[in-house]
Design a protein around this motif. Sequence first.
Motif, PDB file in Angstrom:
ATOM      1  N   UNK A 157       0.859  -1.374  -0.096  1.00  0.00           N
ATOM      2  CA  UNK A 157       0.026   0.069   0.113  1.00  0.00           C
ATOM      3  C   UNK A 157       0.954   1.178  -0.023  1.00  0.00           C
ATOM      4  N   UNK A 158       0.253   2.304   0.275  1.00  0.00           N
ATOM      5  CA  UNK A 158       0.908   3.466   0.506  1.00  0.00           C
ATOM      6  C   UNK A 158       2.085   3.662   1.359  1.00  0.00           C
ATOM      7  N   UNK A 209      -7.515  12.108  -2.661  1.00  0.00           N
ATOM      8  CA  UNK A 209      -8.187  13.492  -2.836  1.00  0.00           C
ATOM      9  C   UNK A 209      -6.744  14.399  -2.654  1.00  0.00           C
ATOM     10  N   UNK A 210      -6.105  14.347  -1.800  1.00  0.00           N
ATOM     11  CA  UNK A 210      -5.096  15.181  -1.267  1.00  0.00           C
ATOM     12  C   UNK A 210      -3.788  14.907  -2.449  1.00  0.00           C
ATOM     13  N   UNK A 211      -3.624  13.640  -2.873  1.00  0.00           N
ATOM     14  CA  UNK A 211      -2.611  13.626  -3.804  1.00  0.00           C
ATOM     15  C   UNK A 211      -2.897  13.816  -5.236  1.00  0.00           C
ATOM     16  N   UNK A 212      -4.297  13.733  -5.297  1.00  0.00           N
ATOM     17  CA  UNK A 212      -4.856  14.194  -6.592  1.00  0.00           C
ATOM     18  C   UNK A 212      -4.602  15.892  -6.785  1.00  0.00           C
ATOM     19  N   UNK A 226       1.220   6.182  -5.767  1.00  0.00           N
ATOM     20  CA  UNK A 226       0.602   6.509  -4.499  1.00  0.00           C
ATOM     21  C   UNK A 226      -1.031   6.516  -4.685  1.00  0.00           C
ATOM     22  N   UNK A 227      -1.269   7.383  -5.720  1.00  0.00           N
ATOM     23  CA  UNK A 227      -2.672   7.515  -5.854  1.00  0.00           C
ATOM     24  C   UNK A 227      -3.484   6.156  -6.063  1.00  0.00           C
TER      25      UNK A 227
END
Length: 453
Positions: free
Chosen positions: A32-33, A118-121, A302-303
């Motif tokens: 995962x991340x 949402x933050x990484x996008x 990461x997304x």
Amino acid sequence: MRNFDLENSEHKLKSTLQTRHIVMLSLGGAIGSGLFLGSGQTISAAGPSVLLSYVLAGLMLFVVMFGVGRMVLDQDVHESGISGIIKPYVGEHMAHFTDWVYWATWMAVLIAEEAGVSTFLAMLIPGVPLWVFALLVAVLGTAINLYSVRAFAETEYWLAFVKVAVIILLIVLGAYLLIINDAHLGFTAHEVQKVSDSVAPSFAPNGFKGFLSSLLIVIFSFGGSELVAVTVAETEDPKTALPKAIRGVLVRIISFYVIPIFLFLQLLPWSEVSNPDAPSPFATIFTKVGIPYADKIILIVIVIAIFSAVNSAIYATSRSLYSRMEGSRSKIGQQLSVLNKNQVPVRAILVSSGILFVGVILSAIFGDNFWHFVAGSISFTITIVWIMLLVAAVLMYFKRKNSGHLFLKIVTLLVLLVLIFVLITQVFSNSWTLSIFALIICLLSYFSYRKPK
């Protein structure tokens, strides 16, 4: 008149998942991340001893999943949810408790991971409000799971494939750099010696406390691997698929965690590896070898990794909810256990994924602060689920004479004791608000049980 789509002649989940889906699900669940983004944090906490953290956590995960495999092989009828696996050994009440704790855990993870995507996008596409990305994630994740279990499995298969491909690329590049003796990626010998003199990391620079902190992070990053246990009722041949996926757990942990972390320690100066505020070590290495837009590529990965967690969380929560409602005599229970023509629990999915749309509203209200608010989710409830799986396995080993030899029983009991210690440590290391919140969830899960009439 009732909707035709909500009628089905078979009131059971459909067994459509193939062995390749289960293997890749178990693989994707462990990647995962936490690896792409949080590996720098674990190295900072433990230094080179983080390698031991990953191996130890991997061994514990293997023992947990080995027990799951033995329980699957021991059963002729496979019911839905984790409760379906452990109920014959721990009883209906504790199975009920485990399912609800697992459901609550994934609900918390669901909204946290939505905020993360949402933050990484927003970093990739600046200027777009966070709530727009949150809405996109909510709609896409819900739609995939509503369509069919096969759609979920195929999506997860290819998301996991992308993650694995990036790790393999890193391993190949890292091995090549080591072979040609280009360690430290262009840093001069003087710079490397200066870093070594100033930091002088030992195997465990922060002592046992740092090692334990990294172990807690690693265990949480492995959370999701147990998802294969939830798939048992929807797998074509669970007695073949699940044990096959489980047998490779330790190899996958070493291949996709231990080797990359080892390469980070060999190829990057200590100050850059141990800095928790530095970019992802993946991005650093890819940039150093001249791959263009490496930071953007890793951001996309990461997304993908976090959206994979959202997708899996919708599946896990909906199946846990369905397993609790299946066979219920209450009106709400009967409504939530309805399957559509593709034998998908649509209403359980809608209720579980509904938290994502709450997340859209919260993202619109709090913006960037929302991610920081939900990131401290109730991580130690995953440990509770692992403990319950181990308790069930231990009981099976002692009840079924041929299910486990003495060494297996001793190892399982030792891992169980270690996980209990980890759980106690997690409770006291988390903020008191999160610990109390998790305690309330556990109490509600336990006392909500009603004995069937």
